[in-house]
Design an enzyme around this catalytic site. Structure first.
Site, PDB file in Angstrom:
ATOM      1  N   ASP A  20     -13.232  65.916  48.036  1.00  0.00           N
ATOM      2  CA  ASP A  20     -12.040  66.741  48.043  1.00  0.00           C
ATOM      3  C   ASP A  20     -11.278  66.447  46.752  1.00  0.00           C
ATOM      4  O   ASP A  20     -11.487  65.411  46.105  1.00  0.00           O
ATOM      5  CB  ASP A  20     -11.178  66.445  49.277  1.00  0.00           C
ATOM      6  CG  ASP A  20     -10.348  67.650  49.695  1.00  0.00           C
ATOM      7  OD1 ASP A  20     -10.098  68.530  48.854  1.00  0.00           O
ATOM      8  OD2 ASP A  20      -9.932  67.711  50.871  1.00  0.00           O
ATOM      9  N   GLU A  40       2.683  76.928  57.967  1.00  0.00           N
ATOM     10  CA  GLU A  40       1.631  75.984  58.349  1.00  0.00           C
ATOM     11  C   GLU A  40       0.468  76.129  57.379  1.00  0.00           C
ATOM     12  O   GLU A  40       0.023  77.230  57.084  1.00  0.00           O
ATOM     13  CB  GLU A  40       1.173  76.223  59.790  1.00  0.00           C
ATOM     14  CG  GLU A  40       0.700  77.635  60.085  1.00  0.00           C
ATOM     15  CD  GLU A  40       0.160  77.792  61.497  1.00  0.00           C
ATOM     16  OE1 GLU A  40       0.009  76.785  62.207  1.00  0.00           O
ATOM     17  OE2 GLU A  40      -0.134  78.932  61.885  1.00  0.00           O
TER      18      GLU A  40
END
Length: 892
Positions: free
Chosen positions: A275, A635
Site C-alpha cells: 500500500d 465515509e
C-alpha cells in the site's frame, strides 16, 4: 621515435573513427531474446534482467517505473484502480459500490462485472499505447478487489468490501478476480490485486502505526479465508500488503503473512505490492526498522516486491544502499524483479498488440450501451427491501402527487461511491422518479444537508438561469483557460455538481485548459445566515492547476488560484446573511488548467428553511419518498473530516445523522405515507425509520444507473431481491470498541444480541416457500463434501428472484460460531414456478478453527438451514441434520 608517435596517433585516430561504428554494432533491443514472443516467458524475463544495472533494477521496483531507453523498457505506472469500474482514467462504466455488489449475492454477475471492467481497462490502455501515453491510471495492474472483512460499521472503507462474512467475501472475490484476469492460457487480460493483506479494517487515522494483536483463531477463521480463496481458486497474480502491523510486525515486512501463508502454504506465484507509503511506515510509522535502507530490506526479504511510495513515503530507492550494506543481496532483488517483469510479459506489454486478442480491444468498448445496461442490472439486483408495511410498495399506479425530498436525491457522490470513474450521464434518483412517474406531479425539496456542518451542492430549486425560465444556471463553455473568446456551447445546467476527472466536459473542449462561466440568480428559501462555497475535485496522487471566482450580488466573495486547491472533499466558503427571499445575482467562473477537473457550487442553508420546504412538499403530495443516507465525502479513506458522527473517514456514530432524522420526523408528521430510500456504504441504525416509516429500501451507492434502478424498484418494475451482506446493529452499544479486532460479539457469526436487521435479510414483492430439504442420510466421512438439496417455489403473485441461503450449525466448541453461511444461490422464478436447488458444502466450510488456529473437521451432528434468510423460526426456512464421522485437519 617519430615513427612510433605516428603509429600511436594513427592507432588513436583509428579507434576514434571506429567508435560510431561500434555503437552502431550494439545489438538492437528489438532483436534480443527478451523481445522474442516465441521464447518461454521466464527465459525472456531472465534475459532482460541480466542486462540491467543494479540501479535500473531498483528503479523498476517502484510504482512509477521509469523508462530505460537503451533496453526499450517504457515508463510504466503500476497504480490502477477498479473496485467497481475503472477509476481515475476518464469516463467509465460506474457499477454499484462493492458493498452493493455484495448485496446482489450473485457471483455470476460479479464475474461479468469483473470481465467488463477489464475490457474497459484494456480499451483505455490500448488507446493510450497507440497515443504513446503512459499516464497514471491507464495501466493493466489493478489494485482491486478489497476483500478485507467489514468487521465494524464504523470503518469508512467498508463500502469497498463485500461485507462481514468470510465465505461470501471469498466467493465474490474469486468471481471478481477471475473475471478481471481473463481465461487466456498465455496472456493475462489484467492483473487483479486483492487487498489489503491482512487484518485491515480501520481505524483510518491510526493505520500507519496501528498494530493488531489478532488471535490465531480469528486470523485463520475470519481474516485470511477470502485472501486464500482468491489466491488458490482464482490465482490472483498480485496481492497488496496493508499499512497496519500484525502481532508487532508491519504487514509489508511480515514473514508470517507473506512467506508462511502466502507463498509456502498457498503457493502464490505472483508479486506483492505495498500500500502507498506502507514500506516507509516500517521505519517512520511502526519504528520497526531504524532507517529506510533497513525498512526496504525487511520488506523485500519478507516478500514485498513492489513499492508504492511518494514524497517522503519512499523506501525502495534505498535498496541500492541496502545491497552495499549487505542487508540484502542483488539476487534477492532479481527474484522480486523477475516476478514483476513476468507479470508485464504475461500482460503482453513486450509483444505486438495485434498478436493477441486482448491487445485488439477497441476504445469503443468504454462505457458502451451494453456495459451501461449491465450497470443497471447490477443496481436493480443490489436493492434490498428492509420494510414494506401493508404493501406500501410498489407504489400504486394511480399515485398523482409525489414528494421527493432528501440530501441524496441529486447528489452525484452518493451515486458513485469512492474509487470510481465519472460516468458521462449519471441518473439521479430524482430524475429516475420524474421519468418513471411522468404522469404524476413530483415536488422536490433538498430538505437537509447530510450532516450538520457539511456543505451540499445548492439545490436546483434555488438557482435560475440568466435568461428564460426553469431551474439551474446558464453555463458558457470556453475552449480557453481564461474565459476568452466565444463560448463553444451555452446551456442551462440544472445543478453545479460535476466530476470531470480526465474527462472532456463537452465536445469541442480539451481535457486541459478550458473555462466555464455560470450565471443566473440565487433565491434563498428563507431569510437567514447562509454559507456559499465552492468545492473542486481532489486530484488523486497528483496536483490540480485551476482556479475559480464566485460573485454574489455582483461582488467577489470567493477566489482561489492555488495550484493545489485543497484536501479531499474540502470546500472554501463565505458567509452571507440574507434578509429577504428575492433573487440575487450569482456568477461562478471556473478556470481549469490541468489535473482532475470537477466542481460543486455549495451552500450551507438554515436547517429550518430546508426542512420547511420539504414539509410543504410532503403536505401537497400523496406519498413522500425520502432519499437519505451518507456520501463518500463523509465515509472513506483517511479524510480530513471532523463532524458530529464522523472522524477522518470513519464514523463515530452509526445512527442516521440528526439533521436527517429531524427531517424524517417533520415530514412524517404530515400524515402522508413515508418511504425511506437509503444511499450509504455502511450500516445505518435507522431505528426511528424502522418504527415509523411505511417502507425502507436500501440502495447503497448504486452507480451511474442508480436513479433508474431506484425508481423501477419503487414502481414494481424491479422486484427487489438483494440481501444484506452485513449486520445492521441497533446501536454501538451492541458491539465492542472500534480498535478491538477480536471477533467476539461481532458479525452474525458471533453476535448474540438482536440487531436492527440481520445479515442476509431482504424482502420481496412476492413470497417463496421451501420444501423437500435433504441432507445425506448416511454418515459423511470427514474431508468429504456434503451436498444439500431442496425445492423453492414462488407462491406469490409476481415474478421475482430469490436468494437461497444455506447456513450450517456445527458441533460446539469454545470457538465455534453461532452459525455460518455455507452456500447460496440466486434464482429467478415466475409465479407458481418451483426449482430444485443443490448446494455443495466443501470441506473448508465444514471445518472450524480452534484457539491455536488449526482448522479441523470434527465428528458429530451438523444442522443445516435452507431458506431466504438466516433461520429465525419462520416457515420459510427449513432445517435438517447430517452426521460426520472421523476427524480431518486441513492445511492453512
Amino acid at each position: 621515435m617519430a615513427h612510433h608517435h605516428i603509429r600511436l596517433l594513427s592507432g588513436i585516430f583509428a579507434a576514434l573513427t571506429l567508435l560510431p561504428l561500434r555503437a552502431q554494432q550494439q545489438p538492437d533491443p528489438a532483436t534480443l531474446p527478451y523481445m522474442n514472443p516465441a521464447l518461454p516467458i521466464d527465459q525472456r524475463v531472465d534475459d532482460l534482467i541480466g542486462r540491467m544495472t543494479l540501479e535500473e533494477k531498483v528503479s523498476q521496483m517502484r510504482d512509477r517505473a521509469p523508462t530505460i531507453s537503451r533496453l526499450n523498457i517504457p515508463r510504466y505506472d503500476w497504480w490502477n484502480e477498479g473496485l467497481h469500474g475503472v477509476a481515475f482514467a476518464g469516463n467509465a462504466t460506474n457499477f454499484p459500490q462493492v458493498i452493493g455488489m455484495a448485496a446482489t449475492w450473485d457471483t455470476d454477475l460479479v464475474h461479468t462485472m469483473g470481465q467488463t471492467i477489464s475490457t474497459e481497462a484494456r480499451a483505455k490502455y490500448n488507446q493510450a499505447m497507440r497515443d504513446n501515453d503512459h499516464e497514471m491510471f491507464f495501466g493493466l495492474t489493478f489494485w482491486a478487489p478489497n476483500i478485507n472483512i467489514f468487521r465494524d460499521p464504523r470503518w469508512g472503507r467498508g463500502q469497498e468490501t463485500y461485507g462481514e462474512d468470510p465465505f461470501l467475501t471469498g466467493r465474490m472475490g474469486v468471481a471478481f478476480v477471475s473475471g478481471m484476469q481473463g481465461d487466456d492460457p498465455k496472456y493475462l487480460k489484467l492483473v487483479s490485486t486483492p487487498k489489503h493483506y491482512a487484518v485491515h479494517s480501520g481505524p483510518e487515522l491510526l493505520r500507519h502505526r496501528f498494530n493488531v494483536d489478532v488471535s490465531p483463531h480469528d486470523l485463520e477463521d475470519t481474516y485470511l479465508p477470502a485472501f486464500r480463496a482468491t489466491v488458490t481458486d482464482a490465482h490472483a497474480q498480485s496481492v497488496m500488503c496493508a499499512y497496519n502491523a500484525i502481532d508487532g510486525a508491519p504487514a509489508c515486512a511480515n514473514t508470517m503473512l507473506l512467506r508462511d501463508h502466502l507463498r509456502d502454504a498457498w503457493h502464490f506465484d505472483g508479486y506483492v505490492v505495498s500500500d502507498c507509503a506502507a514500506v516507509a511506515d516500517v521505519n517512520t510509522g511502526h519504528h520497526y526498522a531504524p532507517d529506510m535502507a533497513h525498512a526496504a530490506a525487511a520488506a523485500l526479504k519478507a516478500g514485498t516486491d513492489l513499492e508504492c511510495g511518494f514524497g517522503q513515503g519512499q523506501a525502495f530507492p534505498a535498496l541500492v544502499e541496502a545491497v552495499k550494506q549487505n542487508l540484502i543481496t542483488e539476487e534477492e532483488i532479481n527474484t522480486a524483479l523477475h516476478r514483476l517483469f513476468r507479470a508485464r510479459f504475461r500482460l503482453g506489454m513486450f509483444d505486438p498488440p495485434s498478436t493477441y486478442a486482448y491487445g485488439r480491444i477497441p476504445f469503443t468498448e468504454d462505457n458502451s450501451p451494453e456495459h451501461r445496461a449491465l450497470s443497471l442490472k447490477a443496481a436493480r439486483e443490489s436493492m434490498v427491501l428492509l420494510k414494506n408495511e401493508n404493501h406500501t410498495l410498489p407504489l400504486k399506479s394511480g399515485t398523482r402527487h409525489i414528494a421527493v425530498i432528501g440530501p441524496t436525491a441529486e447528489l452525484v457522490q452518493s451515486l458513485q461511491g469512492n474509487y470510481n470513474g465519472p460516468p458521462p450521464n449519471p441518473v439521479y434518483p430524482l430524475e429516475g422518479i420524474e421519468k418513471r412517474f411522468s404522469s404524476a406531479q413530483v415536488a422536490y425539496a433538498q430538505g437537509s444537508t447530510l450532516a450538520e456542518g457539511l456543505a451540499m451542492p445548492i439545490a436546483h430549486t434555488a438557482l435560475h438561469p440568466s435568461k428564460g425560465t426553469g431551474s439551474g444556471l446558464t453555463g458558457e463553455y470556453f475552449n480557453s483557460k481564461d474565459l476568452s473568446g466565444t463560448p463553444i456551447l451555452t446551456r442551462t445546467d440544472r445543478r453545479i455538481n460535476f466530476n470531470w476527472d480526465k474527462v472532456i466536459p463537452i465536445p469541442g473542449l480539451e481535457r486541459n485548459n478550458f473555462s466555464i462561466r455560470w450565471t443566473g440568480t440565487f433565491t434563498p428559501p428563507a431569510p437567514g445566515d447562509y454559507k456559499l462555497g465552492v468545492r473542486v475535485n481532489y486530484c488523486y496522487a497528483c496536483e490540480n492547476a485551476e482556479g475559480f471566482k464566485l460573485y454574489f450580488d455582483d461582488r467577489l466573495i470567493l477566489e482561489s488560484s492555488a495550484k493545489r486547491t485543497g484536501e479531499r472533499g474540502s470546500v472554501i466558503e463565505a458567509p452571507i446573511t440574507l434578509t429577504d427571499t428575492k433573487p440575487h445575482p450569482i456568477r461562478l467562473e471556473y478556470l481549469h488548467g490541468s489535473g482532475s477537473a470537477g466542481i460543486d457550487l455549495t451552500w450551507q442553508a438554515p436547517a429550518a428553511a430546508l426542512r420547511d420546504e420539504a414539509v410543504q412538499a410532503a403536505r401537497s403530495s400523496d406519498v413522500t419518498i425520502a432519499l437519505m443516507g451518507l456520501s463518500p465525502s463523509l465515509e472513506g479513506e483517511e479524510m480530513p473530516v471532523k463532524l458530529e458522527g464522523f472522524s477522518g473517514g470513519d464514523r463515530t456514530a452509526i445512527n442516521l445523522p440528526a439533521v436527517q432524522e429531524e427531517l424524517l420526523k417533520a415530514v412524517a408528521a404530515t400524515g402522508k405515507p413515508l418511504i425511506v430510500v437509503l444511499q450509504n456504504g455502511s450500516a445505518l441504525a435507522v431505528n426511528w425509520a424502522q418504527q415509523n416509516a411505511q417502507a425502507i429500501l436500501e440502495a447503497w451507492y448504486p452507480g451511474e444507473e442508480g436513479g433508474t434502478a431506484i425508481a423501477q424498484t419503487l414502481a414494481g418494475d424491479n422486484n427487489p431481491a438483494g440481501r444484506l451482506p452485513l449486520t445492521f446493529y441497533a446501536s454501538l452499544d451492541q458491539i465492542p470498541p472500534f480498535e478491538e479486532y477480536s471477533m467476539k460479539d461481532r458479525t452474525y457469526r458471533y453476535f448474540h444480541g438482536k440487531p436492527l436487521f440481520n445479515f442476509g435479510d431482504g424482502l420481496s414483492y412476492t413470497t417463496f416457500a421451501y420444501s423437500a430439504v435433504k441432507a445425506p442420510s448416511a454418515a459423511v466421512k470427514a474431508g468429504d463434501p456434503v451436498t444439500i438439496e431442496g425445492t423453492v417455489k414462488n407462491t406469490g403473485p409476481v415474478a421475482g428472484d430469490e436468494v437461497v441461503e444455506l447456513y450450517l450449525t456445527q458441533p460446539q466448541s469454545p470457538e465455534t460460531p453461532i452459525r455460518l453461511l455455507a452456500g447460496f444461490k440466486r434464482v429467478h422464478l415466475n409465479p407458481g414456478q418451483s426449482t430444485n436447488v443443490a448446494l455443495t458444502i466443501d470441506p473448508r466450510q465444514l471445518s472450524q478453527v480452534d484457539s491455536k488456529g488449526t482448522r479441523t473437521i470434527l465428528p458429530g451432528e451438523y444442522t443445516i438451514s435452507l431458506g431466504g434468510s438466516q433461520p429465525n423460526g419462520t416457515s420459510t426456512t427449513q432445517t435438517t441434520k447430517f452426521t460426520i464421522t472421523g476427524q480431518a485437519e486441513l492445511p492453512k
